[in-house]
Design an enzyme around this catalytic site. Structure first.
Site, PDB file in Angstrom:
ATOM      1  CG  HIS A 199       1.963  -9.901  38.455  1.00 22.62           C
ATOM      2  ND1 HIS A 199       2.833 -10.210  39.479  1.00 22.62           N
ATOM      3  CD2 HIS A 199       1.660  -8.584  38.624  1.00 22.62           C
ATOM      4  CE1 HIS A 199       3.038  -9.140  40.212  1.00 22.62           C
ATOM      5  NE2 HIS A 199       2.331  -8.136  39.729  1.00 22.62           N
ATOM      6  CD  GLU A 224       1.909 -36.312  48.025  1.00 25.08           C
ATOM      7  OE1 GLU A 224       2.953 -36.636  48.595  1.00 25.08           O
ATOM      8  OE2 GLU A 224       1.423 -36.957  47.062  1.00 25.08           O
ATOM      9  CG  HIS A 280       5.215  -6.453  43.360  1.00 25.49           C
ATOM     10  ND1 HIS A 280       5.768  -5.676  42.372  1.00 25.49           N
ATOM     11  CD2 HIS A 280       3.997  -6.805  42.881  1.00 25.49           C
ATOM     12  CE1 HIS A 280       4.933  -5.536  41.374  1.00 25.49           C
ATOM     13  NE2 HIS A 280       3.853  -6.220  41.658  1.00 25.49           N
TER      14      HIS A 280
HETATM   15  C1  LIG Z   1      -2.077  -1.815  42.477  1.00 19.49           C
HETATM   16  S1  LIG Z   1      -1.150  -1.203  41.140  1.00 19.49           S
HETATM   17  C2  LIG Z   1      -0.130  -2.505  40.753  1.00 19.49           C
HETATM   18  C3  LIG Z   1       0.684  -2.348  39.486  1.00 19.49           C
HETATM   19  O1  LIG Z   1       1.676  -1.399  39.681  1.00 19.49           O
HETATM   20  C4  LIG Z   1       1.298  -3.654  39.117  1.00 19.49           C
HETATM   21  O2  LIG Z   1       2.089  -4.145  40.178  1.00 19.49           O
HETATM   22  C5  LIG Z   1       0.310  -4.705  38.759  1.00 19.49           C
HETATM   23  O3  LIG Z   1       0.363  -5.795  39.254  1.00 19.49           O
HETATM   24  C6  LIG Z   1      -0.742  -4.471  37.771  1.00 19.49           C
HETATM   25  O4  LIG Z   1      -0.341  -3.661  36.732  1.00 19.49           O
HETATM   26  P1  LIG Z   1      -1.325  -3.360  35.536  1.00 19.49           P
HETATM   27  O5  LIG Z   1      -0.614  -2.361  34.690  1.00 19.49           O
HETATM   28  O6  LIG Z   1      -2.619  -2.844  36.125  1.00 19.49           O
HETATM   29  O7  LIG Z   1      -1.572  -4.672  34.836  1.00 19.49           O
HETATM   30 ZN   LIG Z   2       2.096  -6.251  40.446  1.00 19.91          ZN
END
Ligand SMILES: CSC[C@@H](O)[C@@H](O)C(=O)COP(=O)(O)O
Ligand SMILES: [Zn+2]
Length: 330
Positions: A199, A224, A280
């Site tokens: 993520h 590509e 996000h």
């Molecule tokens: C900057 S805080 C971001 C969090 O809310 C979340 O989106 C994230 O990506 C990380 O969550 P985490 O619980 O620290 O692993």
């Molecule tokens: Zn996040």
């Protein structure tokens, strides 16, 4: 293994302190000999995490862990989080990573709310992966299957190891919590049998999610780099003239509240290996950690070029206009 990672592992070994060896005081950043920037940041950002790092946990008694094993998921999470940090993907504690070892039936997770580039091996949470074992039935009934873990990921009793077992941590005001992304990581393990999920808060992911207004997906063809992304239906990679399609879901106030919409998007887009989260970031997964890493890099490249194409009013996909190369309205 990339050159950077190899180099990093070498650096780590040069200053190796040994996971189970004794601490001799103020040495945590130096042990890893990683990067002067990290050292500087540590000084500026104070002692909250620093206090914890001088205590030793004992993962070795719970799962096989060898600091020299370059492919061990614990080492990979620590190293890749640094790698991602320097790509601006997991800065300011955002983002994270989970690796699932299908053979040993273990799941490794980064902790929540910590500077992801400074995670130490004994700070990784470990879950038993019961999904494919003979114990499956029983364990699922007891709430240890993916659904039980997704619903109750905050329950520390579910974990094989938590960093709160590090000596002295329980006495601290703030104990460790598993990543808030845990139910989302587990959803990709459950629904896609993935071996790792990344993520990031990549700015390319955030910006493209703002630029695309009429569709709930990002779609791109005739670049590509698309060839690095799998076409799951046919168990091959995408071709140059095929469309890469990544769903976009709305953000929520709490990460775990994204679980249902991420699962829906995975079902609705059976070929996707990623989900964008508006304003996000992105979740990207793969059969194993290296595939997930490649997909994440290739997708980020495509998101970045996608942004530039939109800014230059070049259609992203052949589906978007008669002539994909024609300068036309987006
Ligand atoms: C900057 S805080 C971001 C969090 O809310 C979340 O989106 C994230 O990506 C990380 O969550 P985490 O619980 O620290 O692993
Ligand atoms: Zn996040």
């Amino acid at each position: 293994m990339t050159y950077e990672l190899e180099l990093d592992l070498k650096r780590q070994r040069v200053g190796k302190h040994g996971f189970k060896s004794h601490n001799h005081g103020h040495n945590h950043v130096h042990n890893h000999g990683y990067d002067h920037r990290a050292e500087k940041l540590e000084r500026i950002q104070g002692v909250r995490k620093h206090d914890r790092l001088h205590k030793n946990g004992d993962i070795g008694d719970i799962v096989e862990y060898d600091i020299e094993d370059e492919e061990h998921p614990i080492n990979l999470i620590c190293l890749l989080c640094k790698d991602f940090y320097y790509n601006n993907w997991v800065t300011g504690t955002g983002g994270g990573l989970s690796i699932r070892d299908g053979k040993k039936k273990l799941i490794y997770l980064a902790p929540s709310g910590v500077q992801k580039e400074k995670i130490e091996p004994n700070e990784i949470f470990i879950l038993r992966d019961y999904q494919n074992g003979e114990e499956k039935e029983n364990e699922i009934k007891r709430g240890y299957g993916y659904d039980g873990l997704i619903d109750n990921y905050k329950d520390s009793g579910k974990y094989l190891y938590t960093p709160n077992e590090i000596e002295g941590v329980r006495e601290l005001k703030n104990t460790y919590k598993p990543s808030q992304c845990t139910p989302l990581f587990l959803s990709t393990f459950k629904l896609r049998n993935s071996g790792a999920c990344i993520h990031t808060h990549s700015q390319n992911a955030v910006l493209i999610s703002l630029l695309i207004k009429k569709q709930n997906y990002f779609r791109i063809s005739h670049i590509e780099q698309i060839k690095a992304i799998p076409f799951l239906k046919e168990k091959r990679n995408l071709r140059f003239d095929e469309n890469l399609v990544i769903p976009i879901i709305d953000n929520k106030n709490f990460e775990e509240d994204l679980t249902d919409s991420l699962q829906e998007a995975i079902e609705r887009f059976p070929n996707t290996t990623a989900v964008l989260v508006k304003r996000h970031g992105i979740y990207v997964w793969g059969e194993d950690i290296w595939k997930a890493k490649i997909y994440n890099e290739a997708i980020d490249y495509l998101l970045e070029i996608g942004i530039k194409m939109i800014q230059n009013r070049i259609p992203l996909s052949s589906e978007d206009g008669e002539d994909v190369y024609d300068k036309g309205g987006y």
